[in-house]
Design an enzyme around this catalytic site. Structure first.
Site, PDB file in Angstrom:
ATOM      1  N   GLU A  60       0.805  -1.228   0.000  1.00 24.20           N
ATOM      2  CA  GLU A  60       0.000   0.000   0.000  1.00 24.20           C
ATOM      3  C   GLU A  60       0.836   1.275   0.000  1.00 24.20           C
ATOM      4  OE1 GLU A  60      -0.714  -2.625   1.949  1.00 24.20           O
ATOM      5  OE2 GLU A  60      -2.712  -3.254   1.271  1.00 24.20           O
ATOM      6  N   HIS A 129     -10.169  -5.233  10.315  1.00 22.67           N
ATOM      7  CA  HIS A 129     -10.837  -5.054   9.019  1.00 22.67           C
ATOM      8  C   HIS A 129     -12.160  -4.306   9.167  1.00 22.67           C
ATOM      9  CE1 HIS A 129      -7.923  -7.659   7.107  1.00 22.67           C
ATOM     10  NE2 HIS A 129      -8.539  -7.542   5.961  1.00 22.67           N
TER      11      HIS A 129
END
Lengths: 327, 333
Positions: A60, A129
């Protein structure tokens, strides 16, 4: 008007902009051959090829920085970060490079990139998450933050974000990709600044954004039918900058405010909206504004605990009734 | 390099050295604030590579030790110094400072102050070149310590995967701030680390500009020919501390003296004198002229330039509002 899903609206915005401008590209994990975790880039790889629809490694920080660097030369990357939880790894590049480069170069460079990411608690995805992180993004100078609550906004905000020369973070929601709604057939650009009155009312303003707009709308329905309270719902689709004028206008009319957010309370949208109310229209208030928010816990896995951590429309109703002394 | 080019480069390197030493003095006098990272000792790295590349055509990005890289790309030394003085005439209009020199017209894409931060930005610039189809390359100058950041590996992987036209120049000066490479890094020779990503690499003496130039030429040609990234490691040494707050207690004066015996400017000077291309008097003239230029033009310009206006505090945070109204208001034509 087509009645389409949130993901389809995002896909359409990508497709139109990529067809118009060869400098628009998109990148992220699984967005190409696999078509995107939430299908937001479905079919684009086949249409525009691997140079413009880039399946990235799971890096990322790296691929976000790469997109930002490309944007210095006029490329318009739409960078998908699969889950906002992973955006922590990309924040150095988003904040230190994209958001600051125009300022620290005295206006010479700009980073016209779009960061899209799915935030919010879905179904039992656990602590790493399920994060809501809009509070982190909205405090950064040089970065615009928008968050669509319906397919029309998802389409129009992405269109405007791609065209805008400033970096824009778009906060989506895992539970909303399959939500349906009307989207104009003609090309449409949603303003990146301001707010929408999603439902007009006179007695109290319910401020929401993204998924919490839907809690507010549902709560307004119940308040109207069961309690005779007329609630106005204001959709704060722009979190940075927040719509000071819109907040003032609504509260000056209703004299009461409830702010609903899926995020935890500290240093969040609710605290910021209340600060604006204090600064702009304190003497219009008939009661102290109230926040509806998540518990300050890492998101639990257990279904019952998860439900207890995240508010919903019933919590909004309760908050309003409390404001009116009915609870 | 031709003799004439070497003489020109020697003059440039003297400017780079004296410019930095003058910064040191201005910092002591409190004319310059913030952090200040100086380049003396490493001049052959930037100069050797950029002589092999095309300054002003190729895109260059680096870390916070950035004054000399900017000047080598074509930035006006007056504007660089004015930036250090925080003036409106500075290269970043006084908003950046020493660590954030930019000159977009000269394709100097800036100095960045997060160690390793420029790696993916450089790859992105290369990606943009690839998409647009130009013959430019991206050149990323960073120190050895940057290679211990995660984005180093992430970037090497992507640059190799997508065959991006980017040259990574590692100026290995043996110290990451105040920690020696032996104490921070499992692999001393940095070029070995990119073998993991199938990136061709080379290592050479970073003090001798002729050697740097020869190696850089091959590296630049490799990248410009469309073969993907290249990693060039230059063994070098910074004479001063990491920044002005660093008294160099972590290394010996003896070690410093050994490196100063191989000073990049003096080596080139002596080589040109031996070759009969110049005399010591010529060299002394260059030094005098350089000092006069720095004093009479660079410093004078910086001293006399105006401060930014406080009314402009928020200018440059976002793009000029008028130009963005269609997207901010949704009222697109």
């Amino acid at each position: 008007m087509a009645n389409i899903m949130y993901w389809e609206a995002i896909q359409r915005a990508h497709d139109e902009e990529m067809a118009r401008d060869p400098l628009v590209i998109c990148m992220g994990e699984d967005i190409g051959v696999a078509g995107g975790t939430y299908k937001a880039t479905k079919g684009l790889y086949e249409k525009y090829g691997p140079l413009r629809v880039m399946d990235t490694p799971i890096s990322e920080g790296g691929f976000t920085g790469l997109g930002i660097g490309a944007s210095f030369l006029g490329i318009r990357p739409i960078i998908e970060i699969m889950s906002v939880n992973f955006a922590w790894l990309a924040m150095d590049q988003m904040f230190n490079s994209a958001a600051k480069v125009r300022y620290m170069s005295g206006g010479q460079l700009t980073a016209p990139c779009v960061f899209r990411s799915a935030g919010g608690a879905a179904h039992q995805l656990g602590a790493q998450h399920s994060a809501r992180m809009e509070k982190v993004f909205m405090g950064i100078a040089g970065l615009r933050v928008v968050t669509p609550s319906n397919p029309k906004q998802a389409y129009g905000l992405l269109k405007s974000a791609i065209r805008c020369d400033d970096p824009v973070f778009i906060n989506e929601h895992e539970l909303m990709y399959n939500m349906k709604g009307e989207v104009p057939d003609a090309e449409y650009f949603h303003p990146l600044e301001g707010s929408d009155v999603a439902r007009a009312g006179t007695d109290v303003t319910l401020f929401g954004y993204n998924i919490s707009v839907h809690w507010c709308l549902k709560a307004a329905e119940i308040l109207d039918k069961q309690y005779g309270i007329s609630a106005e719902v204001v959709d704060l689709y722009s979190l940075s900058p927040l719509d000071r004028a819109g907040i003032k206008e609504s509260v000056s009319k209703t004299h009461r405010a409830v702010i609903a957010e899926e995020d935890e309370a500290p240093v969040g949208v609710g605290s910021e909206v209340i600060a604006i109310i204090n600064e702009e229209c304190f003497f219009e208030l008939d009661a102290a504004p109230v926040r509806v928010h998540s518990a300050l816990v890492p998101q639990p896995y257990n279904h019952t605990l998860e439900k207890a951590a995240i508010p919903d429309h019933e919590d909004v109703v309760k908050a309003v009734l409390k404001l009116f002394g009915k609870a | 390099m031709k003799i004439e080019d070497k003489k020109r480069v020697l003059r440039e390197m003297v400017l780079h050295r004296r410019f930095e030493e003058r910064c040191y003095q201005a910092y002591i006098e409190r004319k310059i604030g913030g952090f200040l990272h100086l380049y003396p000792g490493q001049e052959a790295c930037c100069n050797g590579v950029m002589e092999a590349a095309r300054p002003g055509h190729d895109y260059v990005i680096t870390g916070y030790r950035d004054h000399v890289h900017a000047i080598k790309c074509g930035a006006d030394p007056k504007e660089v110094m004015a930036e250090l003085y925080g003036k409106e005439t500075g290269s970043s209009k006084g908003r950046g400072g020493s660590m954030h020199i930019f000159d977009a017209d000269k394709r100097f894409m800036g100095g960045y102050a997060l160690v390793g931060g420029p790696f993916p930005l450089a790859a992105g610039i290369a990606k943009a070149i690839q998409l647009k189809g130009g013959d430019e390359i991206a050149i990323c100058f960073l120190g050895d310590a940057a290679n211990n950041q995660g984005v180093f590996h992430e970037t090497m992987n992507m640059a190799a995967l997508w065959k991006l036209p980017v040259l990574f120049v590692c100026e290995n000066n043996l110290y990451g701030i105040g920690t020696s490479i032996e104490r921070s890094t499992a692999v001393i020779h940095q070029h070995k680390r990119v073998a993991a990503y199938n990136i061709p690499a080379d290592e050479c003496d970073g003090q001798d500009i002729d050697i740097v130039y020869e190696h850089a030429r091959k590296a630049v040609d490799h990248v410009r020919a469309g073969n993907g990234p290249f990693f060039l490691e230059l063994m070098t040494y910074r004479y001063r501390g990491h920044s002005m707050s660093d008294s160099r207690g972590y290394r010996s004066r003896e070690e410093e003296e050994v490196w100063k015996q191989r000073d990049p400017i003096l080596m080139l000077r002596d080589r040109l004198i031996t070759a009969g291309a110049m005399t010591m008097t010529d060299y002394e003239t260059i030094e005098k002229e350089t000092d006069a230029y720095i004093e009479n033009e660079v410093i004078k310009f910086s001293e006399e330039s105006p401060e930014p206006r406080v009314e402009d505090l928020e200018k440059y945070v976002f793009a000029d509002r008028e130009t963005q109204l269609p997207w901010l208001t949704g009222k697109a034509a």
